[in-house]
Design a protein around this motif. Structure first.
Motif, PDB file in Angstrom:
ATOM      1  N   PHE A  54     -31.681   4.122  31.321  1.00 53.13           N
ATOM      2  CA  PHE A  54     -33.050   4.010  31.622  1.00 53.13           C
ATOM      3  C   PHE A  54     -33.100   3.161  32.622  1.00 53.13           C
ATOM      4  O   PHE A  54     -32.863   1.735  32.421  1.00 53.13           O
ATOM      5  CB  PHE A  54     -33.677   3.390  30.223  1.00 53.13           C
ATOM      6  CG  PHE A  54     -35.282   3.007  29.960  1.00 53.13           C
ATOM      7  CD1 PHE A  54     -36.048   4.118  29.786  1.00 53.13           C
ATOM      8  CD2 PHE A  54     -35.458   1.793  30.258  1.00 53.13           C
ATOM      9  CE1 PHE A  54     -37.295   3.873  29.963  1.00 53.13           C
ATOM     10  CE2 PHE A  54     -36.860   1.439  30.427  1.00 53.13           C
ATOM     11  CZ  PHE A  54     -37.951   2.492  30.008  1.00 53.13           C
ATOM     12  N   THR A  83     -30.414  -0.440  27.327  1.00 53.09           N
ATOM     13  CA  THR A  83     -31.338   0.643  26.852  1.00 53.09           C
ATOM     14  C   THR A  83     -31.218   1.776  27.314  1.00 53.09           C
ATOM     15  O   THR A  83     -30.901   1.916  28.625  1.00 53.09           O
ATOM     16  CB  THR A  83     -32.839   0.152  27.415  1.00 53.09           C
ATOM     17  OG1 THR A  83     -33.021  -1.310  26.759  1.00 53.09           O
ATOM     18  CG2 THR A  83     -33.811   1.177  26.903  1.00 53.09           C
ATOM     19  N   GLU A  86     -32.148   6.077  27.457  1.00 58.54           N
ATOM     20  CA  GLU A  86     -33.238   7.569  27.058  1.00 58.54           C
ATOM     21  C   GLU A  86     -32.509   8.608  26.455  1.00 58.54           C
ATOM     22  O   GLU A  86     -31.496   9.046  26.933  1.00 58.54           O
ATOM     23  CB  GLU A  86     -33.859   7.783  28.454  1.00 58.54           C
ATOM     24  CG  GLU A  86     -35.000   8.589  28.388  1.00 58.54           C
ATOM     25  CD  GLU A  86     -35.830   9.042  29.343  1.00 58.54           C
ATOM     26  OE1 GLU A  86     -36.651   9.900  29.404  1.00 58.54           O
ATOM     27  OE2 GLU A  86     -35.974   8.088  30.328  1.00 58.54           O
ATOM     28  N   ASN A 144     -30.916  -0.391  22.338  1.00 50.74           N
ATOM     29  CA  ASN A 144     -32.482   0.347  22.348  1.00 50.74           C
ATOM     30  C   ASN A 144     -32.132   1.607  22.782  1.00 50.74           C
ATOM     31  O   ASN A 144     -31.523   2.136  23.744  1.00 50.74           O
ATOM     32  CB  ASN A 144     -33.365  -0.477  23.423  1.00 50.74           C
ATOM     33  CG  ASN A 144     -33.604  -1.865  22.979  1.00 50.74           C
ATOM     34  OD1 ASN A 144     -34.152  -2.112  22.072  1.00 50.74           O
ATOM     35  ND2 ASN A 144     -33.110  -2.971  23.722  1.00 50.74           N
ATOM     36  N   ILE A 185     -34.915   4.953  23.913  1.00 49.30           N
ATOM     37  CA  ILE A 185     -36.257   5.207  24.192  1.00 49.30           C
ATOM     38  C   ILE A 185     -36.344   6.738  24.025  1.00 49.30           C
ATOM     39  O   ILE A 185     -35.408   7.575  24.749  1.00 49.30           O
ATOM     40  CB  ILE A 185     -36.679   4.744  25.555  1.00 49.30           C
ATOM     41  CG1 ILE A 185     -36.380   3.295  25.719  1.00 49.30           C
ATOM     42  CG2 ILE A 185     -38.063   4.962  25.901  1.00 49.30           C
ATOM     43  CD1 ILE A 185     -37.220   2.435  24.721  1.00 49.30           C
ATOM     44  N   VAL A 231     -38.914   9.596  25.412  1.00 47.94           N
ATOM     45  CA  VAL A 231     -40.204   9.827  25.921  1.00 47.94           C
ATOM     46  C   VAL A 231     -40.468  11.519  25.773  1.00 47.94           C
ATOM     47  O   VAL A 231     -39.651  12.309  26.290  1.00 47.94           O
ATOM     48  CB  VAL A 231     -39.955   9.809  27.529  1.00 47.94           C
ATOM     49  CG1 VAL A 231     -41.109   9.824  28.321  1.00 47.94           C
ATOM     50  CG2 VAL A 231     -39.287   8.364  27.508  1.00 47.94           C
ATOM     51  N   LYS A 247     -44.676   3.094  21.199  1.00 50.23           N
ATOM     52  CA  LYS A 247     -44.926   1.911  22.031  1.00 50.23           C
ATOM     53  C   LYS A 247     -46.106   2.319  22.862  1.00 50.23           C
ATOM     54  O   LYS A 247     -46.431   1.327  23.478  1.00 50.23           O
ATOM     55  CB  LYS A 247     -43.648   1.341  22.673  1.00 50.23           C
ATOM     56  CG  LYS A 247     -42.795   1.107  21.844  1.00 50.23           C
ATOM     57  CD  LYS A 247     -43.076  -0.301  20.706  1.00 50.23           C
ATOM     58  CE  LYS A 247     -42.216  -0.949  20.092  1.00 50.23           C
ATOM     59  NZ  LYS A 247     -42.215  -2.205  19.435  1.00 50.23           N
ATOM     60  N   TYR A 278     -44.154   7.321  24.404  1.00 49.21           N
ATOM     61  CA  TYR A 278     -42.943   6.486  24.178  1.00 49.21           C
ATOM     62  C   TYR A 278     -42.888   5.815  22.911  1.00 49.21           C
ATOM     63  O   TYR A 278     -43.626   5.229  22.459  1.00 49.21           O
ATOM     64  CB  TYR A 278     -43.179   5.527  25.451  1.00 49.21           C
ATOM     65  CG  TYR A 278     -43.107   5.690  26.705  1.00 49.21           C
ATOM     66  CD1 TYR A 278     -42.081   5.570  27.606  1.00 49.21           C
ATOM     67  CD2 TYR A 278     -44.262   6.269  27.414  1.00 49.21           C
ATOM     68  CE1 TYR A 278     -41.833   5.854  28.755  1.00 49.21           C
ATOM     69  CE2 TYR A 278     -44.037   6.832  28.705  1.00 49.21           C
ATOM     70  CZ  TYR A 278     -43.123   6.656  29.468  1.00 49.21           C
ATOM     71  OH  TYR A 278     -43.063   7.307  30.944  1.00 49.21           O
ATOM     72  N   GLN A 337     -39.643   3.758  20.703  1.00 45.78           N
ATOM     73  CA  GLN A 337     -38.292   2.881  20.679  1.00 45.78           C
ATOM     74  C   GLN A 337     -37.705   2.991  19.273  1.00 45.78           C
ATOM     75  O   GLN A 337     -38.242   2.560  18.267  1.00 45.78           O
ATOM     76  CB  GLN A 337     -38.919   1.523  21.345  1.00 45.78           C
ATOM     77  CG  GLN A 337     -37.573   0.506  21.426  1.00 45.78           C
ATOM     78  CD  GLN A 337     -38.034  -0.706  21.908  1.00 45.78           C
ATOM     79  OE1 GLN A 337     -39.265  -0.844  22.127  1.00 45.78           O
ATOM     80  NE2 GLN A 337     -37.000  -1.580  21.987  1.00 45.78           N
ATOM     81  N   SER A 389     -34.796   0.549  17.870  1.00 45.04           N
ATOM     82  CA  SER A 389     -33.893  -0.890  18.230  1.00 45.04           C
ATOM     83  C   SER A 389     -32.760  -1.272  17.050  1.00 45.04           C
ATOM     84  O   SER A 389     -33.304  -1.296  15.943  1.00 45.04           O
ATOM     85  CB  SER A 389     -34.872  -2.106  18.664  1.00 45.04           C
ATOM     86  OG  SER A 389     -33.919  -3.306  18.914  1.00 45.04           O
TER      87      SER A 389
END
Length: 204
Positions: A78, A88, A90, A150, A152, A154, A180, A198, A200, A202
């Motif tokens: 990411f 982080t 993706e 994390n 993500i 998308v 988010k 988006y 997330q 965690s």
């Protein structure tokens, strides 16, 4: 029987075919033209070098023929050019259209979750400056290996999908992702304006 393992070079033709379906027939990806196989090879090699997982769900045929790839999932950097984003990643996750509603996507995601929760995903990052630069802090790393914390997702809200594309967003939130933000009408494909959401997940 469905099993999950790291993707191999021999799986990439089937991964390309799965991805091509979503590129050509849906708005789940903003891409309009399927990339050449070399693009998939380059990504597979890059993720291997970075230590990031690239998983496939396969059906064990108990033969010497190639496994049938039912779906795939991977982590990508990411904003990978920035060292501070290293914890982080993706998520990319796609299931073969002929094998949907068999919990394959959930299985792939659970495999990735288990790796992250158990601290087994360490992103081998690239660095553009010297280690003695002002502000450099390697307290969270082992060499250039930084633990991923994390994830993500998308996602494009495909207007042709279930519940106008919102069902996929709900699928993620039921599995622990938190929405988010939403960018409205940022893409146009197949005659529709498309939102991007988006989400997330965690571990901390």
């Amino acid at each position: 029987m469905i099993t999950y393992r790291q993707a191999q070079l021999s799986d990439l033709d089937q991964i390309l075919a799965i991805n091509a379906h979503y590129i050509l027939h849906t708005s789940l990806t903003f891409m309009r033209t399927s990339p050449h196989i070399g693009t998939y090879v380059d990504k597979w090699r890059d993720l291997q070098a970075r230590g990031l997982p690239y998983l496939v769900a396969v059906e064990d045929t108990n033969t010497k023929e190639l496994d049938v790839v039912l779906g795939y999932a991977s982590f990508s950097p990411f904003r990978g050019h920035l060292l501070s984003y290293a914890p982080t990643v993706e998520l990319s996750l796609f299931v073969h259209p002929d094998y949907q509603s068999r919990s394959i996507g959930s299985g792939l995601l659970n495999e990735l979750f288990n790796l992250v929760r158990n601290g087994k995903v360490h992103h081998v990052v690239e660095e553009s400056g010297p280690r003695d630069m002002i502000g450099y802090d390697d307290s969270e790393s082992t060499g250039d290996n930084i633990q991923v914390r994390n994830i993500i997702a998308v996602m494009a809200v495909d207007p042709e999908g279930k519940d106008g594309g919102e069902e996929l967003r709900k699928w993620y939130t039921r599995r622990g992702f938190v929405e988010k933000g939403r960018l409205e009408k940022v893409g146009f494909k197949r005659g529709h304006w498309i939102d991007t959401v988006y989400l997330q997940y965690s571990t901390s």
